[in-house]
Scaffold this active site. Structure first.
Site, PDB file in Angstrom:
ATOM      1  N   PRO A 170      12.540  21.691  57.922  1.00 20.36           N
ATOM      2  CA  PRO A 170      11.714  21.190  59.029  1.00 20.36           C
ATOM      3  C   PRO A 170      11.057  22.335  59.774  1.00 20.36           C
ATOM      4  O   PRO A 170      11.716  23.320  60.110  1.00 20.36           O
ATOM      5  CB  PRO A 170      12.725  20.447  59.917  1.00 20.36           C
ATOM      6  CG  PRO A 170      14.056  21.028  59.563  1.00 20.36           C
ATOM      7  CD  PRO A 170      13.977  21.429  58.132  1.00 20.36           C
ATOM      8  N   ALA A 213      10.363  18.203  63.210  1.00 24.05           N
ATOM      9  CA  ALA A 213      11.155  17.408  64.136  1.00 24.05           C
ATOM     10  C   ALA A 213      10.271  16.384  64.832  1.00 24.05           C
ATOM     11  O   ALA A 213       9.174  16.693  65.289  1.00 24.05           O
ATOM     12  CB  ALA A 213      11.831  18.318  65.151  1.00 24.05           C
ATOM     13  N   ASN A 256      20.535  23.457  66.821  1.00 20.42           N
ATOM     14  CA  ASN A 256      19.545  24.339  67.456  1.00 20.42           C
ATOM     15  C   ASN A 256      19.368  24.120  68.961  1.00 20.42           C
ATOM     16  O   ASN A 256      18.270  24.295  69.492  1.00 20.42           O
ATOM     17  CB  ASN A 256      18.193  24.213  66.753  1.00 20.42           C
ATOM     18  CG  ASN A 256      18.291  24.559  65.274  1.00 20.42           C
ATOM     19  OD1 ASN A 256      18.158  23.672  64.439  1.00 20.42           O
ATOM     20  ND2 ASN A 256      18.547  25.802  64.935  1.00 20.42           N
ATOM     21  N   TYR A 280      19.413  21.397  70.837  1.00 21.36           N
ATOM     22  CA  TYR A 280      18.781  20.177  71.335  1.00 21.36           C
ATOM     23  C   TYR A 280      19.842  19.142  71.726  1.00 21.36           C
ATOM     24  O   TYR A 280      21.019  19.465  71.799  1.00 21.36           O
ATOM     25  CB  TYR A 280      17.773  19.671  70.306  1.00 21.36           C
ATOM     26  CG  TYR A 280      16.655  20.670  70.080  1.00 21.36           C
ATOM     27  CD1 TYR A 280      15.847  21.077  71.141  1.00 21.36           C
ATOM     28  CD2 TYR A 280      16.431  21.265  68.834  1.00 21.36           C
ATOM     29  CE1 TYR A 280      14.837  22.027  70.967  1.00 21.36           C
ATOM     30  CE2 TYR A 280      15.436  22.206  68.655  1.00 21.36           C
ATOM     31  CZ  TYR A 280      14.645  22.582  69.725  1.00 21.36           C
ATOM     32  OH  TYR A 280      13.661  23.529  69.559  1.00 21.36           O
TER      33      TYR A 280
END
Length: 347
Positions: free
Chosen positions: A25, A58, A177, A179
């Site tokens: 991604p 994403a 990551n 999030y």
């Protein structure tokens, strides 16, 4: 040297990949003002359809999940239709594509969704400002209530259903990551004292609720999960974090999902509380299909697969520079080196 990358790989009885090279991604910020993918984006992915599997950039599950300009969504009919153009183009070229489902949590910004709360595990802000829009500084988030969490789980499941309606072959849950889901999985961002905080079981609860809701909606065979056991991006490391992933990963394995994908920019990074690299830790703790990523070349990735360090190789920036990356590797041709100027266009 990289011949093993070109063997088919069966994720499960539903999905077999033509090769072991995945397109990772890659956030491109190229959707239109309504966060709808454009024809240009469809062409971009179609040119990379020779990958065994494309994992989309994403894609936000609802408006308050947005933390970057022009990132696509999967919550409106127009967005679903826009993605249908993309998936049709990929499938027409013989490829497979998963949607990566995303909520940025505390790195969202009200500028993008007309004001309101930024949600996270706890009311702990991250320092800094929005990439590409440096005038927007991060806000102190609201700790998600139980009602907020219940709605988030429903919205993740709906986004997964929307992805299937849009023609995707499956979804990857972005649990990595720094999030939203990752914010529940690390002590730096999760200071809760209820059933979503403090203990490994509690801190894993939200991730597993999202996973279970999506599996119930679209099937375990069409569901992947990206995780970052090593805190490194918008997140401070804490040695207590290992116990969370020691608990979470065996629970994920029980669900028999398509794969777990390492969330790391450079897998050469080592974390003392993981006893080394993220990929090595995941391989030790997780028993299912593992996707490695993080500054590997085709050759070093092939060597890692041969050494049983992971099963599939995700390639990121080289796919931006080389739409024909898979063909070049197969034929032993040199690949074009990536540079940031390439982000200005979709090639």
């Amino acid at each position: 040297m990289s011949a093993n990358l070109f063997q088919p790989y069966a994720l499960n009885n539903t999905l077999t990949l033509a090769n072991k090279i995945l397109m990772a991604p890659l956030t491109r910020c190229m959707a239109d003002a309504n966060l709808v993918p454009t024809q240009q984006i469809a062409d971009y992915y179609a040119r990379r359809a020779e990958a065994g599997l494309i994992i989309s950039e994403a894609t936000i599950i609802r408006p308050d999940g947005q933390g970057y300009p022009n990132t696509p969504g999967l919550f409106s009919p127009e967005q679903v239709q826009g993605w249908k153009v993309v998936t049709d183009a990929v499938h027409a070229n013989g490829g497979k594509i998963f949607a990566q489902l995303w909520h940025t949590g505390r790195v969202a910004h009200p500028h993008f969704f007309g004001g309101g709360d930024v949600l996270s595990a706890s009311a702990v802000a991250v320092e800094g400002s929005v990439p590409r829009m440096r005038e927007l500084t991060y806000q102190t988030p609201k700790a998600a209530t139980k009602e907020d969490i219940e709605q988030l789980v429903k919205d993740y499941a709906q986004a997964a259903a929307n992805a299937i309606d849009a023609g995707f072959d499956g979804v990857e849950i972005h649990g990595a990551n720094g999030y939203l889901i990752d914010q529940f999985l690390h002590h730096d961002s999760n200071r809760r004292e209820d059933e979503y905080g403090q203990t490994p079981e509690n801190m894993s609860r939200f991730a597993l609720e999202v996973l279970d809701a999506i599996v119930a909606r679209i099937g375990a065979d069409r569901t992947g999960l990206r995780l970052s056991p090593g805190a490194y991006f918008n997140m401070a490391a804490d040695k207590r974090d290992r116990a969370i992933f020691d608990y979470l990963l065996p629970e994920v394995a029980k669900r028999d999902i398509a794969f777990v994908h390492a969330g790391i920019f450079d897998d050469a990074m080592e974390f003392d509380y993981l006893d080394g690299r993220v990929s090595s830790y995941l391989r030790k703790v997780y028993t299912g299909t593992l996707v490695g990523v993080g500054s590997y070349s085709a050759q070093s990735g092939a060597e890692a697969i041969t050494a049983n360090k992971f099963d599939l190789l995700a390639i990121g920036r080289p796919f931006i520079a080389n739409p024909d990356y898979v063909a070049k590797v197969r034929q032993g041709e040199a690949v074009v080196e990536y540079n940031d100027a390439m982000l200005a266009e979709l090639i």
